[in-house]
Scaffold this motif. Sequence first.
Motif, short mmCIF file in Angstrom:
data_model
loop_
_atom_site.label_atom_id
_atom_site.label_comp_id
_atom_site.label_asym_id
_atom_site.label_seq_id
_atom_site.Cartn_x
_atom_site.Cartn_y
_atom_site.Cartn_z
N THR A 1 0.84 -1.19 0.00
CA THR A 1 0.00 0.00 0.00
C THR A 1 0.87 1.24 0.00
O THR A 1 2.06 1.20 0.30
CB THR A 1 -0.91 0.01 1.24
N PHE A 2 0.26 2.37 -0.34
CA PHE A 2 0.97 3.64 -0.32
C PHE A 2 1.28 4.00 1.12
O PHE A 2 0.38 4.17 1.94
CB PHE A 2 0.11 4.73 -0.97
N THR A 3 2.56 4.10 1.44
CA THR A 3 2.98 4.41 2.80
C THR A 3 4.01 5.53 2.78
O THR A 3 5.12 5.32 2.30
CB THR A 3 3.60 3.17 3.47
N PHE B 1 -7.56 13.09 -6.60
CA PHE B 1 -6.29 12.82 -7.26
C PHE B 1 -5.46 11.83 -6.44
O PHE B 1 -4.87 10.90 -6.98
CB PHE B 1 -5.51 14.12 -7.47
N GLN B 2 -5.42 12.02 -5.14
CA GLN B 2 -4.68 11.14 -4.24
C GLN B 2 -5.27 9.74 -4.24
O GLN B 2 -4.54 8.76 -4.20
CB GLN B 2 -4.68 11.72 -2.82
N PHE B 3 -6.59 9.63 -4.29
CA PHE B 3 -7.23 8.32 -4.28
C PHE B 3 -6.94 7.56 -5.57
O PHE B 3 -6.74 6.34 -5.54
CB PHE B 3 -8.74 8.48 -4.09
N ALA C 1 -13.38 14.90 1.83
CA ALA C 1 -11.98 14.87 1.39
C ALA C 1 -11.11 14.14 2.40
O ALA C 1 -10.26 13.34 2.02
CB ALA C 1 -11.48 16.30 1.19
N ALA C 2 -11.31 14.40 3.69
CA ALA C 2 -10.53 13.70 4.72
C ALA C 2 -10.79 12.20 4.67
O ALA C 2 -9.86 11.39 4.80
CB ALA C 2 -10.86 14.26 6.10
N LEU D 1 -8.86 6.79 3.14
CA LEU D 1 -9.04 5.58 2.33
C LEU D 1 -7.92 5.39 1.32
O LEU D 1 -7.58 4.26 0.96
CB LEU D 1 -10.39 5.63 1.60
N SER D 2 -7.33 6.49 0.87
CA SER D 2 -6.26 6.38 -0.13
C SER D 2 -5.01 5.72 0.45
O SER D 2 -4.18 5.21 -0.31
CB SER D 2 -5.90 7.77 -0.69
#
Length: 126
Positions: free
Chosen positions: A5-7, A78-80, A110-111, A116-117
Motif C-alpha cells: 500500500t501507499f505508505t 487525485f490522491q485516491f 476529502a478527509a 481511504l487512499s
Amino acid sequence: MANSTFTPGPRAMNWLIFTTMAATGWAFYVRYLVIEPSIVGLACDAGLKSAQCQMRSVVIALFGWSVFGAIALAAAAFQFLKPSRAGLLIGFAFAGIALVLYNNIAGAIAAMLLILSLARPGHATK
C-alpha cells in the motif's frame, strides 16, 4: 512488493503533520480572531484598510464559493486515484482548512477519501 500500500516515509510524514497543523492553525486564527469577532468586522466594514481586513474579505469570498472544500476534494480524488506525497499533503492541508472555515461537508469527504487512499496500492516513499 506489488501489493504494497501507499505508505509515506518518516520524512514525508513529518512534513505532512507540520503542514496540516500549520494550515489548520492558520484557519483557526482566521476564523476565531479575524472573521468572528464583531469588533474586527465593524472596523473592516467601516473602512479600515489593513492586511487583516483584506485577508478577512478574501477568505470570506473564498469560503462563500467553497473554494477550500473544492481544492480539498480535488486533491483527495487525485490522491485516491494516483497516490503521491504531494496529493496527500495538499489534500490534508486544505481538508483541515475546509473543516474549520465553514466547508464542513466537502472537507469531511476529502478527509475520508484521503484516509481511504492510504489503503490503496501504491509505491512506498521515503
